[in-house]
Write an enzyme that holds these catalytic residues in place. Structure first.
Site, PDB file in Angstrom:
ATOM      1  N   GLU A  88       0.888  -1.171   0.000  1.00 23.96           N
ATOM      2  CA  GLU A  88       0.000   0.000   0.000  1.00 23.96           C
ATOM      3  C   GLU A  88       0.916   1.208   0.000  1.00 23.96           C
ATOM      4  O   GLU A  88       1.760   1.357   0.888  1.00 23.96           O
ATOM      5  CB  GLU A  88      -0.921  -0.009   1.220  1.00 23.96           C
ATOM      6  CG  GLU A  88      -1.849  -1.225   1.281  1.00 23.96           C
ATOM      7  CD  GLU A  88      -2.681  -1.434   0.021  1.00 23.96           C
ATOM      8  OE1 GLU A  88      -2.988  -0.456  -0.697  1.00 23.96           O
ATOM      9  OE2 GLU A  88      -3.008  -2.604  -0.282  1.00 23.96           O
TER      10      GLU A  88
ATOM     11  N   CYS B  54      -1.633   8.826   4.281  1.00 21.77           N
ATOM     12  CA  CYS B  54      -1.643   8.481   2.864  1.00 21.77           C
ATOM     13  C   CYS B  54      -2.954   8.922   2.238  1.00 21.77           C
ATOM     14  O   CYS B  54      -3.031   9.190   1.053  1.00 21.77           O
ATOM     15  CB  CYS B  54      -1.453   6.986   2.702  1.00 21.77           C
ATOM     16  SG  CYS B  54      -2.540   6.065   3.774  1.00 21.77           S
TER      17      CYS B  54
HETATM   18  P1  NAD Z   1       9.127   5.166   3.070  1.00 18.64           P
HETATM   19  O1  NAD Z   1       8.842   4.551   1.750  1.00 18.64           O
HETATM   20  O2  NAD Z   1      10.185   6.185   3.146  1.00 18.64           O
HETATM   21  O3  NAD Z   1       9.497   4.039   4.141  1.00 18.64           O
HETATM   22  C1  NAD Z   1       8.691   2.892   4.314  1.00 18.64           C
HETATM   23  C2  NAD Z   1       9.566   1.762   4.806  1.00 18.64           C
HETATM   24  O4  NAD Z   1      10.459   1.388   3.756  1.00 18.64           O
HETATM   25  C3  NAD Z   1      10.425   2.123   6.007  1.00 18.64           C
HETATM   26  O5  NAD Z   1      10.476   1.026   6.888  1.00 18.64           O
HETATM   27  C4  NAD Z   1      11.771   2.381   5.380  1.00 18.64           C
HETATM   28  O6  NAD Z   1      12.848   2.183   6.254  1.00 18.64           O
HETATM   29  C5  NAD Z   1      11.801   1.368   4.258  1.00 18.64           C
HETATM   30  N1  NAD Z   1      12.717   1.731   3.183  1.00 18.64           N
HETATM   31  C6  NAD Z   1      13.131   2.961   2.819  1.00 18.64           C
HETATM   32  N2  NAD Z   1      13.961   2.895   1.765  1.00 18.64           N
HETATM   33  C7  NAD Z   1      14.062   1.592   1.444  1.00 18.64           C
HETATM   34  C8  NAD Z   1      14.760   0.882   0.424  1.00 18.64           C
HETATM   35  N3  NAD Z   1      15.499   1.507  -0.473  1.00 18.64           N
HETATM   36  N4  NAD Z   1      14.627  -0.457   0.390  1.00 18.64           N
HETATM   37  C9  NAD Z   1      13.835  -1.096   1.274  1.00 18.64           C
HETATM   38  N5  NAD Z   1      13.168  -0.483   2.259  1.00 18.64           N
HETATM   39  C10 NAD Z   1      13.274   0.849   2.342  1.00 18.64           C
HETATM   40  O7  NAD Z   1       7.717   5.758   3.603  1.00 18.64           O
HETATM   41  P2  NAD Z   1       7.428   6.613   4.917  1.00 18.64           P
HETATM   42  O8  NAD Z   1       7.999   7.982   4.737  1.00 18.64           O
HETATM   43  O9  NAD Z   1       7.729   5.878   6.144  1.00 18.64           O
HETATM   44  O10 NAD Z   1       5.833   6.722   4.847  1.00 18.64           O
HETATM   45  C11 NAD Z   1       5.200   7.621   4.002  1.00 18.64           C
HETATM   46  C12 NAD Z   1       4.733   6.973   2.703  1.00 18.64           C
HETATM   47  O11 NAD Z   1       3.907   5.850   3.023  1.00 18.64           O
HETATM   48  C13 NAD Z   1       3.859   7.886   1.869  1.00 18.64           C
HETATM   49  O12 NAD Z   1       4.188   7.724   0.508  1.00 18.64           O
HETATM   50  C14 NAD Z   1       2.460   7.403   2.156  1.00 18.64           C
HETATM   51  O13 NAD Z   1       1.520   7.710   1.142  1.00 18.64           O
HETATM   52  C15 NAD Z   1       2.678   5.938   2.299  1.00 18.64           C
HETATM   53  N6  NAD Z   1       1.616   5.302   3.076  1.00 18.64           N
HETATM   54  C16 NAD Z   1       0.670   4.599   2.390  1.00 18.64           C
HETATM   55  C17 NAD Z   1      -0.380   4.010   3.073  1.00 18.64           C
HETATM   56  C18 NAD Z   1      -1.430   3.232   2.322  1.00 18.64           C
HETATM   57  O14 NAD Z   1      -2.215   2.518   2.967  1.00 18.64           O
HETATM   58  N7  NAD Z   1      -1.511   3.345   1.003  1.00 18.64           N
HETATM   59  C19 NAD Z   1      -0.457   4.127   4.464  1.00 18.64           C
HETATM   60  C20 NAD Z   1       0.543   4.829   5.134  1.00 18.64           C
HETATM   61  C21 NAD Z   1       1.570   5.426   4.428  1.00 18.64           C
END
Ligand code: NAD
Length: 543
Positions: free
Chosen positions: A292, A326
């Site tokens: 998501e 989100c």
């Molecule tokens: P992010 O993508 O920066 O991080 C998410 C996770 O991925 C973290 O645990 C992070 O450490 C990990 N991560 C980061 N870089 C990585 C890589 N290169 N390889 C593997 N893992 C990696 O997101 P965030 O800033 O924590 O959250 C915000 C984002 O999440 C927004 O885009 C938001 O829209 C989305 N979000 C979506 C939903 C949904 O249900 N659609 C819900 C909540 C948040």
């Protein structure tokens, strides 16, 4: 000894108010005080043991970045490998544990969060993620409890789906846990999402390696305490802290990777998917990929809508939790006849918002999560200020002196494709496009075509034909579509959540659909009178 049990019927957790003088509020304030005093060192949790590396990183309150709340032990790929081994060692026993025992662990976790851990999970979320008490309560307490209670019911419903039988046979469907381990990767913004990403596959009998976002570790630790107190056996959920890419490189090159349960940005999920695709021949099974991701959620108002309702949806939908949901409304389409009234109500609301620490209960707006997010957001605000084609009509001020504070900001654009109409900023910035009243149909096309995302969206109208028209024309623009309501605030069991296009795989967290991704069905046909003659009537000799 054997029975077919029915789990307790789930009911959505009541959201507490924390009114001044209430017992809840007093307890919560006391819990915040105690937590701040603790200043714990947070270890990883692997195979039921605390794992420390001695490489300590500080966790700071976003609204008061000089305050160190705790430290955590940063890991590397080494600890991720340990966590995979611990998970795989626990797999057989857990996957063979009867479903009601698994259910009981997570029902107990729900009860613990509803009772003795409620203030602690809320306090940790308020301090570590800068949420006011209402935002913490609807997320860390209520939604977490709902995920746990409802998922148990959904699990029972899934197990009860059985095929037809005919005489002399019995057909059965068994829901096997996936063969391997599930990698859960969670974002910073919802404590409950982090919980569900790890707990949903585990409930279905899987073992999990969970990597929370660094900025959510403070409350992730409390979730791990809850799982432990609920009696979750060692190795079923293992929590590791390691840089995202480093952890992913270890996990995604493992033959037993059975699935990824991800919530976060679109770019990171795309990179995980690409990596899995490139390694596809090396896995035992095809890993299940559930993600998501981002959103560019909209509110569209029809000329028949009521301005006060639009403005309330905008001020709550765009700015609660600083727009870091989100589902937050971040683009709006308002007919020009309604705009003066909508603006007037919206400014009224924004003028009443107070901004500051969540420890001061009068603050509606708190800080954005960290310096990186702050710097990115203010660059868009500065660009808007210097761009003659747009106007900042509210907010626009910011400061990172004490905490990462950005005023709720409203940008008015004459260009429906202006950068903040299609790019996810993930902060308290709302961009509004005013359209001529007679161009509702053209505006539906704009809503559909402007951004790559399709997570949430809302139509405001009193004209039933306009609602019908928007519902149909916007069918692929949102996995969660709202009529006369803000596009945030989905509740487990009521509005299963998820979007398509660049917003994810739409596997609907908080529903049976999500849990189905964590099982691999086996069909069993048992024959009571096996045939003893190979022949068929059509082979009979012709008389
Ligand atoms: P992010 O993508 O920066 O991080 C998410 C996770 O991925 C973290 O645990 C992070 O450490 C990990 N991560 C980061 N870089 C990585 C890589 N290169 N390889 C593997 N893992 C990696 O997101 P965030 O800033 O924590 O959250 C915000 C984002 O999440 C927004 O885009 C938001 O829209 C989305 N979000 C979506 C939903 C949904 O249900 N659609 C819900 C909540 C948040």
């Amino acid at each position: 000894m054997i029975s077919i049990p029915e789990p307790p019927k789930p009911v959505n957790e009541e959201v507490r108010t924390y009114k001044p003088g209430s017992a809840d509020r007093l307890e919560l304030v006391e819990t915040i005080r105690r937590l701040k005093e603790e200043k714990s060192d947070i270890p990883m949790f692997i195979g039921g043991k605390n794992v420390k590396t001695g490489v300590l990183e500080a966790i700071r309150a976003p609204h008061d970045h000089k305050t160190v709340l705790a430290h955590f032990h940063m890991g590397t790929g080494e600890q991720v490998k340990m966590a995979i081994s611990a998970a795989l060692s626990a797999r057989q026993k857990w996957s063979e544990t009867s479903w009601e025992q698994r259910a009981s662990v997570f029902l107990k976790a729900a009860s613990l969060l509803s009772g003795p851990f409620r203030y602690k999970i809320n306090a940790a979320t308020m301090l570590g993620q800068s949420k006011n008490i209402h935002q913490a309560e609807i997320d860390a307490a209520s939604e977490s409890i709902d995920f746990l209670n409802f998922n148990v019911q959904f699990m029972a419903d899934i197990y009860s789906i059985q095929p037809e039988n005919n005489r002399y046979t019995w057909n059965r469907l068994e829901q096997r846990p996936l063969e391997g381990f599930v990698y859960a990767v969670s974002p910073f913004n919802f404590t409950s999402i982090a919980l569900n990403l790890a707990a949903a596959p585990a409930l279905m009998g899987n073992v999990v390696v969970w990597k929370p976002a660094q900025t959510q570790i403070y409350s992730a630790k409390v979730l791990m305490e809850v799982f432990h107190a609920a009696g979750l056996p060692a190795g079923v959920i293992n929590m590791v802290f390691a840089p995202g890419k480093e952890a992913a490189d270890v996990v995604l090159s493992h033959r037993d990777l059975a699935g990824i349960h991800f919530t976060g940005s679109t770019e990171v999920f795309q990179s995980l998917w690409t990596q899995v695709g490139n390694s596809i021949k090396s896995y035992k099974s095809f890993p299940r990929l559930v993600g998501e991701t981002g959103g560019k959620d909209y509110i569209l108002a029809h000329p028949s809508a009521r301005p006060i309702e639009i403005a309330t949806a905008l001020s709550r939908g765009a700015f609660e939790y600083q727009g870091q949901k989100c589902s937050a409304a971040s683009r709006a389409y308002i007919p020009e006849s309604l705009w003066p009234k909508v603006l007037c109500h919206l400014l009224d609301d924004l003028n009443q918002f107070k901004m500051g620490s969540p420890e001061d209960f009068g603050n509606f707006i708190n800080a954005v999560i960290d310096e990186k997010a702050f710097d990115k957001l203010i660059s868009y605000i500065d660009n808007a200020r210097n761009d003659p084609s747009v106007e900042v009509v509210a907010g626009g001020n910011y400061s990172k002196e004490t905490g990462y504070f950005i005023e709720p900001t409203v940008i008015l654009t004459r260009d429906p494709n202006y950068v903040t109409m299609h790019t996810e900023l993930f902060g308290p910035v709302l961009t509004i496009y005013i359209y001529p009243d007679d161009q509702f149909i053209e505006t539906l096309d704009l809503v559909d075509n402007t951004s790559p995302y399709a997570l949430t969206g809302a139509i405001f109208a009193t004209d039933r034909y306009a609602i019908d028209q928007a519902s149909k024309r916007l069918v692929n623009t949102a996995g969660n579509f709202y009529i006369n309501d803000k596009p945030t605030g989905a509740v487990v069991g009521r509005q299963p959540f998820g979007g398509s296009r660049a917003s994810g795989t739409n596997d609907k967290a908080g529903s049976m659909l999500n849990l189905l991704r964590w099982v691999s069905p086996r069909t069993i046909k048992e024959c009571f009178l096996p045939p003893v003659d190979h022949s068929y009537p059509f082979l009979d000799p012709v008389n």
